[in-house]
Design a protein around this motif. Sequence first.
Motif, PDB file in Angstrom:
ATOM      1  N   GLU A 177      14.614  38.768  51.934  1.00 38.14           N
ATOM      2  CA  GLU A 177      15.108  40.020  51.358  1.00 38.14           C
ATOM      3  C   GLU A 177      14.167  41.186  51.664  1.00 38.14           C
ATOM      4  OE1 GLU A 177      16.015  41.968  46.952  1.00 38.14           O
ATOM      5  OE2 GLU A 177      15.998  39.765  47.203  1.00 38.14           O
ATOM      6  N   GLY A 178      14.754  42.259  52.199  1.00 40.74           N
ATOM      7  CA  GLY A 178      14.009  43.490  52.442  1.00 40.74           C
ATOM      8  C   GLY A 178      13.242  43.536  53.744  1.00 40.74           C
ATOM      9  N   LYS A 179      13.094  42.414  54.440  1.00 39.08           N
ATOM     10  CA  LYS A 179      12.319  42.402  55.686  1.00 39.08           C
ATOM     11  C   LYS A 179      13.239  42.646  56.881  1.00 39.08           C
ATOM     12  CE  LYS A 179       8.402  39.515  54.348  1.00 39.08           C
ATOM     13  NZ  LYS A 179       7.579  38.324  54.724  1.00 39.08           N
ATOM     14  N   GLU A 180      12.897  43.687  57.655  1.00 36.38           N
ATOM     15  CA  GLU A 180      13.698  44.001  58.826  1.00 36.38           C
ATOM     16  C   GLU A 180      13.499  42.953  59.920  1.00 36.38           C
ATOM     17  OE1 GLU A 180      13.429  47.862  60.445  1.00 36.38           O
ATOM     18  OE2 GLU A 180      13.737  48.907  58.541  1.00 36.38           O
ATOM     19  N   CYS A 181      14.608  42.619  60.577  1.00 37.53           N
ATOM     20  CA  CYS A 181      14.550  41.654  61.668  1.00 37.53           C
ATOM     21  C   CYS A 181      15.814  41.787  62.518  1.00 37.53           C
ATOM     22  CB  CYS A 181      14.418  40.218  61.134  1.00 37.53           C
ATOM     23  SG  CYS A 181      15.879  39.661  60.216  1.00 37.53           S
ATOM     24  N   ILE A 182      15.860  41.006  63.575  1.00 39.93           N
ATOM     25  CA  ILE A 182      17.042  40.945  64.441  1.00 39.93           C
ATOM     26  C   ILE A 182      17.595  39.537  64.390  1.00 39.93           C
ATOM     27  CG2 ILE A 182      17.862  41.056  66.837  1.00 39.93           C
ATOM     28  CD1 ILE A 182      15.738  43.199  67.349  1.00 39.93           C
ATOM     29  N   ILE A 183      18.888  39.417  64.207  1.00 41.65           N
ATOM     30  CA  ILE A 183      19.543  38.105  64.243  1.00 41.65           C
ATOM     31  C   ILE A 183      20.624  38.131  65.321  1.00 41.65           C
ATOM     32  CG2 ILE A 183      19.087  37.443  61.846  1.00 41.65           C
ATOM     33  CD1 ILE A 183      21.850  38.428  61.081  1.00 41.65           C
ATOM     34  N   VAL A 184      20.779  37.004  65.973  1.00 37.98           N
ATOM     35  CA  VAL A 184      21.773  36.853  67.030  1.00 37.98           C
ATOM     36  C   VAL A 184      22.731  35.746  66.617  1.00 37.98           C
ATOM     37  CG1 VAL A 184      22.194  36.299  69.450  1.00 37.98           C
ATOM     38  CG2 VAL A 184      20.156  37.600  68.803  1.00 37.98           C
ATOM     39  N   GLY A 185      24.021  36.016  66.689  1.00 39.17           N
ATOM     40  CA  GLY A 185      24.996  35.005  66.301  1.00 39.17           C
ATOM     41  C   GLY A 185      26.404  35.397  66.700  1.00 39.17           C
ATOM     42  N   THR A 186      27.332  34.559  66.289  1.00 34.31           N
ATOM     43  CA  THR A 186      28.750  34.764  66.598  1.00 34.31           C
ATOM     44  C   THR A 186      29.439  35.421  65.412  1.00 34.31           C
ATOM     45  OG1 THR A 186      28.724  32.752  67.940  1.00 34.31           O
ATOM     46  CG2 THR A 186      30.874  33.633  67.329  1.00 34.31           C
ATOM     47  N   ILE A 187      30.192  36.456  65.685  1.00 34.34           N
ATOM     48  CA  ILE A 187      30.915  37.150  64.623  1.00 34.34           C
ATOM     49  C   ILE A 187      32.161  36.351  64.216  1.00 34.34           C
ATOM     50  CG2 ILE A 187      32.432  39.145  64.203  1.00 34.34           C
ATOM     51  CD1 ILE A 187      30.375  40.929  65.400  1.00 34.34           C
ATOM     52  N   TYR A 188      32.348  36.218  62.921  1.00 27.78           N
ATOM     53  CA  TYR A 188      33.600  35.695  62.373  1.00 27.78           C
ATOM     54  C   TYR A 188      34.219  36.791  61.517  1.00 27.78           C
ATOM     55  CZ  TYR A 188      36.956  33.182  59.488  1.00 27.78           C
ATOM     56  OH  TYR A 188      38.112  32.790  58.840  1.00 27.78           O
ATOM     57  N   LYS A 189      35.485  37.076  61.752  1.00 30.52           N
ATOM     58  CA  LYS A 189      36.169  38.152  61.035  1.00 30.52           C
ATOM     59  C   LYS A 189      37.094  37.555  59.989  1.00 30.52           C
ATOM     60  CE  LYS A 189      38.944  42.306  61.963  1.00 30.52           C
ATOM     61  NZ  LYS A 189      39.514  43.148  63.020  1.00 30.52           N
ATOM     62  N   HIS A 190      36.782  37.822  58.730  1.00 28.95           N
ATOM     63  CA  HIS A 190      37.628  37.347  57.637  1.00 28.95           C
ATOM     64  C   HIS A 190      38.772  38.333  57.456  1.00 28.95           C
ATOM     65  CE1 HIS A 190      38.958  36.632  53.463  1.00 28.95           C
ATOM     66  NE2 HIS A 190      38.570  35.388  53.688  1.00 28.95           N
ATOM     67  N   MET A 191      40.003  37.852  57.662  1.00 29.28           N
ATOM     68  CA  MET A 191      41.172  38.732  57.654  1.00 29.28           C
ATOM     69  C   MET A 191      42.153  38.312  56.558  1.00 29.28           C
ATOM     70  SD  MET A 191      41.854  39.252  61.732  1.00 29.28           S
ATOM     71  CE  MET A 191      42.825  40.730  61.420  1.00 29.28           C
ATOM     72  N   LYS A 192      42.515  39.289  55.745  1.00 26.16           N
ATOM     73  CA  LYS A 192      43.429  39.037  54.634  1.00 26.16           C
ATOM     74  C   LYS A 192      44.831  38.688  55.126  1.00 26.16           C
ATOM     75  CE  LYS A 192      45.088  41.214  50.356  1.00 26.16           C
ATOM     76  NZ  LYS A 192      44.993  42.408  49.478  1.00 26.16           N
ATOM     77  N   LEU A 193      45.265  39.290  56.231  1.00 26.51           N
ATOM     78  CA  LEU A 193      46.632  39.119  56.718  1.00 26.51           C
ATOM     79  C   LEU A 193      46.755  38.086  57.835  1.00 26.51           C
ATOM     80  CD1 LEU A 193      47.812  42.850  56.875  1.00 26.51           C
ATOM     81  CD2 LEU A 193      48.124  41.207  55.023  1.00 26.51           C
ATOM     82  N   LYS A 194      45.660  37.432  58.175  1.00 27.85           N
ATOM     83  CA  LYS A 194      45.714  36.469  59.271  1.00 27.85           C
ATOM     84  C   LYS A 194      46.685  35.342  58.938  1.00 27.85           C
ATOM     85  CE  LYS A 194      42.844  33.234  61.882  1.00 27.85           C
ATOM     86  NZ  LYS A 194      41.492  32.654  62.037  1.00 27.85           N
ATOM     87  N   PRO A 195      47.627  35.042  59.835  1.00 32.14           N
ATOM     88  CA  PRO A 195      48.622  34.000  59.555  1.00 32.14           C
ATOM     89  C   PRO A 195      47.969  32.630  59.394  1.00 32.14           C
ATOM     90  CG  PRO A 195      49.261  35.334  61.455  1.00 32.14           C
ATOM     91  CD  PRO A 195      47.850  35.682  61.147  1.00 32.14           C
ATOM     92  N   SER A 196      48.582  31.805  58.565  1.00 35.71           N
ATOM     93  CA  SER A 196      48.135  30.431  58.390  1.00 35.71           C
ATOM     94  C   SER A 196      49.350  29.521  58.366  1.00 35.71           C
ATOM     95  CB  SER A 196      47.330  30.269  57.095  1.00 35.71           C
ATOM     96  OG  SER A 196      48.180  30.382  55.961  1.00 35.71           O
ATOM     97  N   ILE A 197      49.116  28.250  58.558  1.00 36.34           N
ATOM     98  CA  ILE A 197      50.226  27.296  58.573  1.00 36.34           C
ATOM     99  C   ILE A 197      50.898  27.204  57.216  1.00 36.34           C
ATOM    100  CG2 ILE A 197      48.698  25.360  58.058  1.00 36.34           C
ATOM    101  CD1 ILE A 197      51.868  25.345  60.298  1.00 36.34           C
ATOM    102  N   LEU A 198      50.132  27.451  56.134  1.00 35.43           N
ATOM    103  CA  LEU A 198      50.722  27.416  54.797  1.00 35.43           C
ATOM    104  C   LEU A 198      51.704  28.568  54.611  1.00 35.43           C
ATOM    105  CD1 LEU A 198      47.615  26.476  52.603  1.00 35.43           C
ATOM    106  CD2 LEU A 198      49.458  24.988  53.414  1.00 35.43           C
ATOM    107  N   ASP A 199      51.348  29.741  55.179  1.00 33.21           N
ATOM    108  CA  ASP A 199      52.277  30.874  55.106  1.00 33.21           C
ATOM    109  C   ASP A 199      53.565  30.570  55.861  1.00 33.21           C
ATOM    110  OD1 ASP A 199      50.437  32.295  53.646  1.00 33.21           O
ATOM    111  OD2 ASP A 199      49.553  33.265  55.406  1.00 33.21           O
ATOM    112  N   GLU A 200      53.424  29.935  57.037  1.00 32.18           N
ATOM    113  CA  GLU A 200      54.608  29.581  57.814  1.00 32.18           C
ATOM    114  C   GLU A 200      55.480  28.592  57.048  1.00 32.18           C
ATOM    115  OE1 GLU A 200      55.577  30.932  60.651  1.00 32.18           O
ATOM    116  OE2 GLU A 200      53.843  32.279  60.547  1.00 32.18           O
ATOM    117  N   TYR A 201      54.846  27.650  56.353  1.00 37.66           N
ATOM    118  CA  TYR A 201      55.601  26.678  55.558  1.00 37.66           C
ATOM    119  C   TYR A 201      56.323  27.374  54.410  1.00 37.66           C
ATOM    120  CZ  TYR A 201      56.589  22.672  52.546  1.00 37.66           C
ATOM    121  OH  TYR A 201      57.208  21.738  51.761  1.00 37.66           O
ATOM    122  N   SER A 202      55.618  28.318  53.757  1.00 33.16           N
ATOM    123  CA  SER A 202      56.244  29.061  52.657  1.00 33.16           C
ATOM    124  C   SER A 202      57.406  29.903  53.163  1.00 33.16           C
ATOM    125  CB  SER A 202      55.205  29.964  51.977  1.00 33.16           C
ATOM    126  OG  SER A 202      54.138  29.204  51.474  1.00 33.16           O
TER     127      SER A 202
END
Length: 445
Positions: free
Chosen positions: A77-102
């Motif tokens: 906490e509070g310490k500046e640094c650089i991190i490298v990683g893969t972005i994951y985007k959490h999307m409210k409207l992203k389709p799912s198989i449960l939505d298709e079933y509904s």
Amino acid sequence: MVVDLEMGEGSPKLFERKQAVYRTLDDRYEIHGEKYKGQQYSHIYFTRLHYMRNLLYSLISKWKPHVPVNTVLGLEEGKECIIVGTIYKHMKLKPSILDEYSKERSKVPLVKPHNFVHPDDHLILEDESGRVKLAGSLLDPSAFVTGIVVALHGHETSEGDFFVQDLLEAGLPPQIERPLSSGEDRYVVFVSGLNIGSNTFNPLQFQLLVDHITGYLGDETEQSIASQIVRLIIAGNSVQIQQGLLNGQTVAPRDQSTLTEPIKELDILLNQLAAAMPVDMMPGPNDPANFSLPQQPLNKCLFPGASAYNTFFSCTNPHQFELDDIQFLGTSGQNVHDLFKYSEANNKLEFMERTLRWRHLVPTAPNTLGCYPFTDRDPFLIESCPHVYFAGNQDKYETTLVPGPEKQLVRLICIPKFCETGIAVMLNLRNLECHALGFSTCLDA
């Protein structure tokens, strides 16, 4: 190859078709005897992260050499640094198989938006050690998608988020120097979205294109220009087969001609083209090829007429090749269409430019776009910057030149659907200038 182009009226004059040295680079997209044995998609993400992290580490030393590089698990906490990683985007409207079933069970059909971006979307960065939610106003979630590897400068907050102060993307990859111009014009023609067999396909319109680029239309000047066309690229969705017939059941004899007629008609047209010039045939999502990327070459048995010529090339999608040391890279449009669903931009060219800066042709695969589960490589990484980058089956013709910080220069081209627009694209290898070729059968056009 020498093709004689006939003159119309008056004394005949013959033109020799110009040629260009061609080299295919599709090996990286070909699946040679690999079989699915239950492998998971985590392998392709690990491969992508390993490659891009090594690349970004080499750039960090010039970007912010005095800031320490850390892992997600090692944040304090509070310490500046650089991190490298893969972005994951959490999307409210992203389709799912449960939505298709509904949707199937519901009496009231659910509204399916054309774009799934929502103001409540947020970004997460993950590496092998863990994941952390990204905070701050620097990153606009609507401009990013899942699967991008980036370096972020910031610090951990008291809530456990990572407050982003700066962003480093890989940027345009290195580009081989474009060869010196020979001073003569030579053209490559791009066309996509023929959709032979659909209600929108106009056979006369496409025949006009065939006759024009093979040299059977126009005056002596136009035929001279046609003789300078060294290659035709067909970027996917060449046929459209009624999906109702492809239900896994045995096709009735009366329906067999419905299935095969569009392919036979395409072969007749390809036969005319291959007799005049080299033709590259790319598969698209509607064509009789595998659905997941990279799509493998269409079987030449489908085109007995065109396959008799050594100028007919059935290629992969994506398709990468060289013409006289000018590098081409392109898709049939799936990567751009998927970015349009899960992010926002001013136009399709901006989506294409982002993939170059992210150094990944299909960043949303395998999250929202199907791809083969490679275990030891990610063929969609862009290791060398192309001189020409194209995407087929777009709504309209667009083009621009994108410069890079190391004197890269890329011609971006959105190839429109020919069946809807009647437009093909013509690129001059001498200076990378391009223009639209429009064909219409309407008398008032």
